[in-house]
Motif scaffolding. Sequence first.
Motif, PDB file in Angstrom:
ATOM      1  N   ASP A  68       0.747  -0.940   0.117  1.00 16.26           N
ATOM      2  CA  ASP A  68      -0.346  -0.299  -0.329  1.00 16.26           C
ATOM      3  C   ASP A  68       0.755   1.539  -0.282  1.00 16.26           C
ATOM      4  O   ASP A  68       2.471   1.422   0.218  1.00 16.26           O
ATOM      5  CB  ASP A  68      -0.793   0.003   1.324  1.00 16.26           C
ATOM      6  N   VAL A  69       0.632   2.490   0.009  1.00 17.34           N
ATOM      7  CA  VAL A  69       0.787   3.446  -0.353  1.00 17.34           C
ATOM      8  C   VAL A  69       0.322   4.380   0.153  1.00 17.34           C
ATOM      9  O   VAL A  69      -0.990   4.778   0.583  1.00 17.34           O
ATOM     10  CB  VAL A  69       0.994   4.136  -1.732  1.00 17.34           C
ATOM     11  N   LEU A  70       1.002   5.463   1.478  1.00 16.83           N
ATOM     12  CA  LEU A  70       0.550   6.134   2.442  1.00 16.83           C
ATOM     13  C   LEU A  70       1.135   7.128   2.572  1.00 16.83           C
ATOM     14  O   LEU A  70       2.209   7.859   2.367  1.00 16.83           O
ATOM     15  CB  LEU A  70       0.987   5.750   4.461  1.00 16.83           C
ATOM     16  N   PHE A  71       0.000   8.792   2.315  1.00 20.22           N
ATOM     17  CA  PHE A  71       0.784   9.749   2.518  1.00 20.22           C
ATOM     18  C   PHE A  71       0.962  10.355   3.852  1.00 20.22           C
ATOM     19  O   PHE A  71      -0.193  10.341   4.400  1.00 20.22           O
ATOM     20  CB  PHE A  71       0.123  10.679   1.583  1.00 20.22           C
ATOM     21  N   VAL A 184      10.097  -2.733  -6.235  1.00 28.18           N
ATOM     22  CA  VAL A 184       9.979  -1.950  -5.043  1.00 28.18           C
ATOM     23  C   VAL A 184       9.665  -3.774  -4.352  1.00 28.18           C
ATOM     24  O   VAL A 184      10.049  -3.722  -3.209  1.00 28.18           O
ATOM     25  CB  VAL A 184       8.849  -2.138  -4.989  1.00 28.18           C
ATOM     26  N   SER A 185       9.684  -5.143  -4.874  1.00 17.56           N
ATOM     27  CA  SER A 185       9.401  -6.257  -4.420  1.00 17.56           C
ATOM     28  C   SER A 185      10.857  -6.773  -3.353  1.00 17.56           C
ATOM     29  O   SER A 185      10.618  -7.641  -2.560  1.00 17.56           O
ATOM     30  CB  SER A 185       8.903  -7.438  -5.045  1.00 17.56           C
ATOM     31  N   LYS A 186      11.170  -6.457  -3.596  1.00 15.01           N
ATOM     32  CA  LYS A 186      12.773  -6.538  -2.875  1.00 15.01           C
ATOM     33  C   LYS A 186      12.593  -5.419  -0.406  1.00 15.01           C
ATOM     34  O   LYS A 186      13.218  -6.021   0.041  1.00 15.01           O
ATOM     35  CB  LYS A 186      14.018  -6.126  -2.975  1.00 15.01           C
ATOM     36  N   GLY A 188      10.535  -3.994   2.564  1.00 10.04           N
ATOM     37  CA  GLY A 188       9.069  -4.273   3.758  1.00 10.04           C
ATOM     38  C   GLY A 188       8.801  -2.688   3.172  1.00 10.04           C
ATOM     39  O   GLY A 188       7.567  -2.842   3.273  1.00 10.04           O
ATOM     40  N   VAL A 189       9.831  -1.969   3.481  1.00 10.61           N
ATOM     41  CA  VAL A 189       8.848  -0.602   3.797  1.00 10.61           C
ATOM     42  C   VAL A 189      10.442   0.351   3.144  1.00 10.61           C
ATOM     43  O   VAL A 189      11.334   0.229   2.876  1.00 10.61           O
ATOM     44  CB  VAL A 189       8.522  -0.229   5.383  1.00 10.61           C
ATOM     45  N   ILE A 190       9.263   1.010   1.755  1.00  7.90           N
ATOM     46  CA  ILE A 190      10.097   2.685   1.319  1.00  7.90           C
ATOM     47  C   ILE A 190       9.873   4.026   1.725  1.00  7.90           C
ATOM     48  O   ILE A 190       8.349   3.614   2.177  1.00  7.90           O
ATOM     49  CB  ILE A 190      10.230   2.619  -0.630  1.00  7.90           C
ATOM     50  N   PHE A 191      10.664   4.829   2.490  1.00 11.05           N
ATOM     51  CA  PHE A 191       9.925   5.955   2.507  1.00 11.05           C
ATOM     52  C   PHE A 191      10.511   6.907   2.132  1.00 11.05           C
ATOM     53  O   PHE A 191      11.957   6.754   2.155  1.00 11.05           O
ATOM     54  CB  PHE A 191       9.334   6.559   3.938  1.00 11.05           C
ATOM     55  N   ALA A 192       9.976   8.191   1.850  1.00 14.25           N
ATOM     56  CA  ALA A 192      10.325   9.607   1.631  1.00 14.25           C
ATOM     57  C   ALA A 192       9.694  10.644   2.215  1.00 14.25           C
ATOM     58  O   ALA A 192       8.760  10.673   1.529  1.00 14.25           O
ATOM     59  CB  ALA A 192      10.582   9.282   0.493  1.00 14.25           C
ATOM     60  N   GLY A 193      10.947  11.407   2.341  1.00 19.37           N
ATOM     61  CA  GLY A 193      10.152  12.536   2.280  1.00 19.37           C
ATOM     62  C   GLY A 193      10.378  13.470   0.933  1.00 19.37           C
ATOM     63  O   GLY A 193      10.837  13.503   0.961  1.00 19.37           O
ATOM     64  N   VAL A 194       8.621  13.972   0.721  1.00 19.17           N
ATOM     65  CA  VAL A 194       8.727  14.408  -0.522  1.00 19.17           C
ATOM     66  C   VAL A 194       9.329  15.913  -0.988  1.00 19.17           C
ATOM     67  O   VAL A 194       9.684  16.044  -2.748  1.00 19.17           O
ATOM     68  CB  VAL A 194       6.326  14.198  -0.788  1.00 19.17           C
ATOM     69  N   GLN A 195       9.781  16.514  -0.633  1.00 15.12           N
ATOM     70  CA  GLN A 195      10.792  17.636  -0.811  1.00 15.12           C
ATOM     71  C   GLN A 195      11.895  17.619  -1.452  1.00 15.12           C
ATOM     72  O   GLN A 195      12.898  18.793  -2.049  1.00 15.12           O
ATOM     73  CB  GLN A 195      10.735  18.840   0.590  1.00 15.12           C
ATOM     74  N   LYS A 196      12.831  16.934  -1.362  1.00 14.90           N
ATOM     75  CA  LYS A 196      13.946  16.334  -2.408  1.00 14.90           C
ATOM     76  C   LYS A 196      12.829  16.432  -3.937  1.00 14.90           C
ATOM     77  O   LYS A 196      13.293  17.374  -4.923  1.00 14.90           O
ATOM     78  CB  LYS A 196      14.789  15.465  -1.919  1.00 14.90           C
ATOM     79  N   ASN A 197      12.700  15.288  -4.354  1.00 10.09           N
ATOM     80  CA  ASN A 197      12.405  14.950  -5.529  1.00 10.09           C
ATOM     81  C   ASN A 197      11.386  14.947  -6.235  1.00 10.09           C
ATOM     82  O   ASN A 197      11.007  14.616  -7.222  1.00 10.09           O
ATOM     83  CB  ASN A 197      12.949  13.762  -5.703  1.00 10.09           C
ATOM     84  N   LEU A 198       9.842  14.484  -5.022  1.00  8.95           N
ATOM     85  CA  LEU A 198       8.904  15.126  -5.648  1.00  8.95           C
ATOM     86  C   LEU A 198       7.581  16.366  -5.265  1.00  8.95           C
ATOM     87  O   LEU A 198       7.162  15.802  -6.189  1.00  8.95           O
ATOM     88  CB  LEU A 198       8.540  13.811  -4.474  1.00  8.95           C
ATOM     89  N   ALA A 199       8.115  17.013  -4.743  1.00  8.81           N
ATOM     90  CA  ALA A 199       7.074  17.813  -3.824  1.00  8.81           C
ATOM     91  C   ALA A 199       7.293  18.478  -3.224  1.00  8.81           C
ATOM     92  O   ALA A 199       8.198  18.905  -2.417  1.00  8.81           O
ATOM     93  CB  ALA A 199       5.906  17.310  -3.571  1.00  8.81           C
ATOM     94  N   VAL A 205       5.845   9.951   1.253  1.00  2.78           N
ATOM     95  CA  VAL A 205       5.898   9.030   1.163  1.00  2.78           C
ATOM     96  C   VAL A 205       5.620   7.928   1.480  1.00  2.78           C
ATOM     97  O   VAL A 205       7.468   7.315   1.936  1.00  2.78           O
ATOM     98  CB  VAL A 205       5.415   8.506  -0.822  1.00  2.78           C
ATOM     99  N   VAL A 206       5.323   6.514   2.361  1.00  2.00           N
ATOM    100  CA  VAL A 206       5.205   5.631   2.669  1.00  2.00           C
ATOM    101  C   VAL A 206       4.943   4.343   1.671  1.00  2.00           C
ATOM    102  O   VAL A 206       3.584   4.332   1.947  1.00  2.00           O
ATOM    103  CB  VAL A 206       4.876   5.373   3.888  1.00  2.00           C
ATOM    104  N   ILE A 207       5.965   3.443   1.342  1.00  2.96           N
ATOM    105  CA  ILE A 207       5.600   2.364   0.605  1.00  2.96           C
ATOM    106  C   ILE A 207       5.729   1.079   1.927  1.00  2.96           C
ATOM    107  O   ILE A 207       6.320   0.817   1.413  1.00  2.96           O
ATOM    108  CB  ILE A 207       6.430   1.684  -0.677  1.00  2.96           C
TER     109      ILE A 207
END
Length: 359
Positions: A68-71, A184-186, A188-199, A205-207
């Motif tokens: 799932d993707v969480l904001f 992504v399948s490798k 468990g959790v990927i997270f990123a603050g968005v202010q560098k590359n996204l927004a 964003v938390v996957i």
Amino acid sequence: MSRVYNFSAGPSCLPLEVLERAGAEITDYKGSGQSVMEMSHRSAVYLDIFNKTKADFIELLGIPDEYDVLFMQGGATFQFAAVPLNLMGENGSADYANTGNFANLAAKEAKKYGTINIAASSEDRNHTYIPAQSALKLNPDASYFYYCANNTIYGTEWKYVPETGGVPIVTDMSSNICSKPIDVSKYGVIFAGVQKNLAPAGMAVVIVRRDLLGREIKLTPKIMSYKVVSEKESMDNTPPCYTIYMLGLVLEWLKKQGGLAGIEQYNAEKAKLLYDYLDESKLFRGCADREARSAMNATFVTGDEARDKEFISFAKGKGLINLAGHRSVGGMRASIYNAMPIEGVKTLVEAMKTFEGTV
Ligand SMILES: *Cc1c(COP(=O)(O)O)cnc(C)c1O
């Protein structure tokens, strides 16, 4: 209109096209008579924006159904606490690789909730390299293994995904998310603050792999529970609506750049320009080991602090701003995220050459 080339590590430059579109829509979004900033987050017009943004993110990264993707608000630092709260378990333990400031901060925060094993560290050489797989001292019973995929301050990037023998991998991709395709399948959790590359700033964003939901320890604040946020579709409370809208515009722009494979190629071209010059320059030199060099944050020095400062102000005079290294390391850092045009890097290299010619 006059725009600078902004090499800030974060918040950082956004694609001009995205800013112009946001500007055009600022008072009346697609004939709705409202700004996105003013919309109810439950309204149909806003839910369309939200759902399209989430769907585009899933499509771009090729995120499988098991995730799932969480904001979530609070940026990446909020996740330093959310990760152990959600994944460590009562009296649990976790492995952390210390490859820089942000990994270290994450490990310190996690220590409040369980036993932390530092599985590897690059501190002995001031975080100029990434430990090899063979150097990782992994605990097979750890609740998770944590690493920071791109070390924003030191300019190093992991070029491999560690093998953990089934222990879930948690990674902080704040400064290289969506800079290249990933599997992504490798994770468990990927997270990123968005202010560098996204927004713009204001969100992470938390996957998260769905089988990891529901493991939070009892005292976990509801707002930090991945399970609750997942069940409430990132709307347990008011989400950062405008940041999500901006993320959506950036993702549309990314698709036009050929998706993550396209942007990876563009990023590699930019990084090569800068690193090739650093390798031939007699004045400047890169700080990170070659094999570990980040495609997003290039750190370099002249070896003379006063001269570094001179160069930073020289570059500023040419419209190249925010080139000072992080306050903890000094020197220079050029953050060349997705939105930095290649013209910006060319202008930087030209300025470095000119400066080198004057000393
Ligand atoms: C910027 C950054 C952070 C901190 O992000 P905040 O959103 O300010 O908490 C954490 N990790 C990495 C890798 C970063 O680049």
